[in-house]
Design a protein around this motif. Structure first.
Motif, PDB file in Angstrom:
ATOM      1  N   GLY A 170      31.726  39.667  37.199  1.00 58.10           N
ATOM      2  CA  GLY A 170      31.875  40.106  38.591  1.00 58.10           C
ATOM      3  C   GLY A 170      33.325  40.179  39.022  1.00 58.10           C
ATOM      4  O   GLY A 170      33.737  41.132  39.689  1.00 58.10           O
ATOM      5  N   VAL A 171      34.124  39.190  38.641  1.00 61.59           N
ATOM      6  CA  VAL A 171      35.553  39.194  38.989  1.00 61.59           C
ATOM      7  C   VAL A 171      36.258  40.357  38.311  1.00 61.59           C
ATOM      8  O   VAL A 171      37.062  41.064  38.940  1.00 61.59           O
ATOM      9  CB  VAL A 171      36.223  37.850  38.609  1.00 61.59           C
ATOM     10  N   MET A 172      35.962  40.576  37.038  1.00 59.67           N
ATOM     11  CA  MET A 172      36.604  41.693  36.336  1.00 59.67           C
ATOM     12  C   MET A 172      36.227  43.025  36.980  1.00 59.67           C
ATOM     13  O   MET A 172      37.082  43.898  37.146  1.00 59.67           O
ATOM     14  CB  MET A 172      36.249  41.676  34.847  1.00 59.67           C
ATOM     15  N   ALA A 173      34.961  43.171  37.364  1.00 62.15           N
ATOM     16  CA  ALA A 173      34.522  44.406  38.014  1.00 62.15           C
ATOM     17  C   ALA A 173      35.199  44.568  39.375  1.00 62.15           C
ATOM     18  O   ALA A 173      35.664  45.663  39.712  1.00 62.15           O
ATOM     19  CB  ALA A 173      33.006  44.415  38.170  1.00 62.15           C
ATOM     20  N   THR A 174      35.270  43.498  40.133  1.00 59.95           N
ATOM     21  CA  THR A 174      35.917  43.540  41.451  1.00 59.95           C
ATOM     22  C   THR A 174      37.378  43.933  41.331  1.00 59.95           C
ATOM     23  O   THR A 174      37.911  44.652  42.178  1.00 59.95           O
ATOM     24  CB  THR A 174      35.792  42.162  42.152  1.00 59.95           C
ATOM     25  N   ASN A 175      38.028  43.483  40.245  1.00 61.46           N
ATOM     26  CA  ASN A 175      39.443  43.789  40.037  1.00 61.46           C
ATOM     27  C   ASN A 175      39.680  45.100  39.289  1.00 61.46           C
ATOM     28  O   ASN A 175      40.802  45.396  38.881  1.00 61.46           O
ATOM     29  CB  ASN A 175      40.117  42.636  39.292  1.00 61.46           C
ATOM     30  N   GLY A 176      38.617  45.887  39.105  1.00 64.91           N
ATOM     31  CA  GLY A 176      38.772  47.197  38.464  1.00 64.91           C
ATOM     32  C   GLY A 176      39.020  47.118  36.970  1.00 64.91           C
ATOM     33  O   GLY A 176      39.635  48.007  36.389  1.00 64.91           O
ATOM     34  N   ARG A 177      38.534  46.073  36.320  1.00 66.62           N
ATOM     35  CA  ARG A 177      38.779  45.850  34.901  1.00 66.62           C
ATOM     36  C   ARG A 177      37.517  45.923  34.048  1.00 66.62           C
ATOM     37  O   ARG A 177      37.423  45.263  33.021  1.00 66.62           O
ATOM     38  CB  ARG A 177      39.442  44.482  34.696  1.00 66.62           C
ATOM     39  N   THR A 178      36.538  46.732  34.459  1.00 64.18           N
ATOM     40  CA  THR A 178      35.286  46.780  33.695  1.00 64.18           C
ATOM     41  C   THR A 178      35.490  47.286  32.266  1.00 64.18           C
ATOM     42  O   THR A 178      34.793  46.852  31.352  1.00 64.18           O
ATOM     43  CB  THR A 178      34.219  47.645  34.394  1.00 64.18           C
ATOM     44  N   ALA A 179      36.449  48.183  32.070  1.00 63.14           N
ATOM     45  CA  ALA A 179      36.698  48.696  30.719  1.00 63.14           C
ATOM     46  C   ALA A 179      37.285  47.615  29.808  1.00 63.14           C
ATOM     47  O   ALA A 179      37.269  47.767  28.583  1.00 63.14           O
ATOM     48  CB  ALA A 179      37.625  49.906  30.767  1.00 63.14           C
ATOM     49  N   ASP A 180      37.776  46.518  30.386  1.00 65.06           N
ATOM     50  CA  ASP A 180      38.340  45.420  29.598  1.00 65.06           C
ATOM     51  C   ASP A 180      37.329  44.319  29.293  1.00 65.06           C
ATOM     52  O   ASP A 180      37.657  43.376  28.577  1.00 65.06           O
ATOM     53  CB  ASP A 180      39.533  44.794  30.338  1.00 65.06           C
TER      54      ASP A 180
END
Length: 186
Positions: free
Chosen positions: A86-96
């Motif tokens: 969720g944090v990665m998605a919120t920070n725009g890092r889903t590809a990571d």
């Protein structure tokens, strides 16, 4: 089978992985998070829809956050990993997210003192061959070895073994190439 196009962990993915690793270690959930993260990545690699959600810029951050929260809830994976995703998605890092798992896995192996090795052969190894190589490597490195095997018919025969940055090439293809080079110089 779907697979993310990115497998190499960026520096940002490595930082996120380290943060998750340290949090999991501090809360005593390291093994659980490791297993959950591996399961999530396998799920992502096996699902074209999930891979598209993670990698495509066509979905907004909010759509990704909501969708991934639902995926995590339905998958039954742990809360710590769900929060991390969720944090990665919120920070725009889903590809990571998928590449960060390999960085997390490296930290986990290092913490456990496990050496990673890759053996490439021209055909599938038998269980006995694999066990023998693992035993020899464990003695050579003085600890536990995690062996990954790959099949590469172009080797013709023999093996290639990589531990860290060291490569031992005992393949027939390499021997033929060395012979060819020597004959050209004669």
């Amino acid at each position: 089978m779907a697979a993310s196009t990115r497998t190499h962990a960026s520096e940002a993915a490595r930082r996120y992985a380290r943060a998750l690793f340290e949090l999991a270690q501090d809360t005593g959930q390291l093994a659980d998070v490791h297993n959950d993260y591996k399961a999530f990545v396998e799920m992502a690699k096996g699902s074209k829809d999930l891979t598209i959600l993670l990698d495509s810029p066509a979905f907004s951050r909010d759509e990704k956050v909501k969708s991934l929260a639902e995926v995590m809830k339905k998958s039954g994976l742990g809360t710590l990993l769900a929060n991390f995703v969720g944090v990665m998605a919120t920070n725009g890092r889903t590809a990571d997210i998928v590449p960060a798992q390999s960085a997390f896995d490296e930290l986990y192996a290092k913490q456990r003192g496990v050496q990673r090795a890759v053996v490439r052969t021209a055909k599938d190894m038998t269980g006995a061959e694999r066990a023998r190589i693992e035993s020899i490597l464990a003695k050579a490195v003085g600890g536990e070895v995690e062996l990954t095997s790959e099949v590469d018919p172009s080797l013709i025969g023999g093996i290639q073994l990589r531990i860290g940055s060291k490569l031992v090439d005992a393949s027939i293809a390499a021997k033929l190439e060395r012979m060819n080079t020597a004959m050209k110089g004669a």
